[in-house]
Scaffold this active site. Sequence first.
Site, PDB file in Angstrom:
ATOM      1  N   HIS A 158       0.831  -1.200   0.000  1.00  0.00           N
ATOM      2  CA  HIS A 158       0.000   0.000   0.000  1.00  0.00           C
ATOM      3  C   HIS A 158       0.865   1.249   0.000  1.00  0.00           C
ATOM      4  CE1 HIS A 158       0.562   0.710   4.389  1.00  0.00           C
ATOM      5  NE2 HIS A 158       0.411  -0.596   4.528  1.00  0.00           N
ATOM      6  N   ASP A 209      -0.311   4.335   1.062  1.00  0.00           N
ATOM      7  CA  ASP A 209      -0.710   5.310   2.085  1.00  0.00           C
ATOM      8  C   ASP A 209      -0.007   5.039   3.402  1.00  0.00           C
ATOM      9  OD1 ASP A 209      -2.387   2.955   2.202  1.00  0.00           O
ATOM     10  OD2 ASP A 209      -3.678   4.005   3.625  1.00  0.00           O
ATOM     11  N   ASP A 227       6.404   0.639   7.014  1.00  0.00           N
ATOM     12  CA  ASP A 227       4.991   0.343   6.743  1.00  0.00           C
ATOM     13  C   ASP A 227       4.452   1.270   5.662  1.00  0.00           C
ATOM     14  OD1 ASP A 227       2.446  -0.726   6.969  1.00  0.00           O
ATOM     15  OD2 ASP A 227       1.945   0.384   8.776  1.00  0.00           O
ATOM     16  N   GLU A 230      -5.158   1.547   2.440  1.00  0.00           N
ATOM     17  CA  GLU A 230      -5.085   0.338   3.246  1.00  0.00           C
ATOM     18  C   GLU A 230      -5.228   0.658   4.722  1.00  0.00           C
ATOM     19  OE1 GLU A 230      -3.113  -2.803   5.700  1.00  0.00           O
ATOM     20  OE2 GLU A 230      -2.645  -0.676   5.537  1.00  0.00           O
ATOM     21  N   GLU A 231      -4.627   1.771   5.131  1.00  0.00           N
ATOM     22  CA  GLU A 231      -4.581   2.105   6.554  1.00  0.00           C
ATOM     23  C   GLU A 231      -5.943   2.471   7.136  1.00  0.00           C
ATOM     24  OE1 GLU A 231      -2.251   1.462   8.390  1.00  0.00           O
ATOM     25  OE2 GLU A 231      -0.307   1.727   7.437  1.00  0.00           O
ATOM     26  N   GLU A 259       3.975  -6.548   3.909  1.00  0.00           N
ATOM     27  CA  GLU A 259       3.841  -5.917   5.218  1.00  0.00           C
ATOM     28  C   GLU A 259       5.065  -6.247   6.073  1.00  0.00           C
ATOM     29  OE1 GLU A 259       1.675  -3.898   6.512  1.00  0.00           O
ATOM     30  OE2 GLU A 259      -0.087  -3.989   5.198  1.00  0.00           O
ATOM     31  N   HIS A 295       3.540   2.944  12.660  1.00  0.00           N
ATOM     32  CA  HIS A 295       2.584   3.882  13.268  1.00  0.00           C
ATOM     33  C   HIS A 295       3.199   4.677  14.435  1.00  0.00           C
ATOM     34  CE1 HIS A 295      -1.162   1.469  11.693  1.00  0.00           C
ATOM     35  NE2 HIS A 295      -0.167   1.496  10.817  1.00  0.00           N
TER      36      HIS A 295
END
Length: 390
Positions: free
Chosen positions: A77, A79, A109, A141-142, A169, A363
């Site tokens: 992903h 984003d 990520d 995705e997030e 991932e 994150h």
Amino acid sequence: MNDAGDLAGRAIGLLERLIAFDTTSSKSNLELIAWVESYLAGHGVASRRVASADGSKANLLATIGPCVEGGVVLSGHTDVVPVKGQPWTSDPFVLTPRDGKLYGRGTCDMKGFLALALAAVPDILAATPARPAHLAFSYDEEVGCLGAPAMIEVFARELPAPALVMVGEPTSLRVVGAHKGINVYEVVIRGREAHSAQTHLGASAIQSAARLMGALTALADDLERNADPASPFEPKHPTLTIGEISGGTAGNILARDCRFQFDFRAGVKVDPDTVLAGFFERARGEDAAIKVKAPEGGVVVRRLAKVPALQADPGTAAEALVRRLSGYNGPVGAVSFAAEAGQFHNAGLPSWLCGPGSIDQAHQPDEFIEVTQMERGAAMMERLVEALAR
């Protein structure tokens, strides 16, 4: 063929460029997509956008090599999660090397994997592959894996069946065959404002929300108490968390509005609708109670995202291939976060998770990926080049 060290260096250079695009999910990713399109075109590779309904974002599909069956999909992903309010010690959108680590939002990520996939493009082409590598880069995705389904539909309908979908991932390059699914819900309560001394004249949306959140908290505690010790996940039980809440006008006014959001995560053996049936019934009861005092009010529960869990098929050719590429021979892992692999798998595409970096850094402020993870990821890409050329 270029060696893995050279590929790692090129990947880190590409990662620096990818990090510079602020692709927080609340923003467009089109500048990054356009840059990737230009990069691929520079290597003679055509690509295709699968845009969002409003055109503000896009997935990207590209095939490197012959368009035949048996290829490998490199999926990731574009984003990233927000940085607002986090205590970063360097600019999150400038790749910052320090002590063997590369800092920046999305480094692990999962732009590190995207950079490795892009760095492998010239190597794959130079090897005149017998089977292709497909790039499948998604958006949103997030916030619930919202972008990938349209891309997966196009892939399944129009491209030859791959031998493997590798979703990159951050697994520290371990092979992972299971992830939890996630269902995300928004609960919106409308009451009626009144002076807080005259509760008989109004209906507090916040107090209704508190009762509903209390029911969810009790359910979450019950799920934890009844955890399955044989579960491969950590934590071993389905999780239910309330992540956002807003509402109210003043301390002495019955709140007209309140909103909260929660998510439920579980493996393939657990049906969210069954587990949450009691809560939905409680919400209907709260809705009816509000309407007695405020017919214009009530409770609305909306499901914002529904991402299926993954349970990959063990002992298959796809597992053998992902192990061969990664060089990982340990036990198959399971992760508690949701990912797009379940969506690929449900479309009949054999999917596994394997990518550089640790989810422990995702994150977080000062997110990073270790240089050694990029180097090991580059070696994985070189093994992919060799596998496709045979």
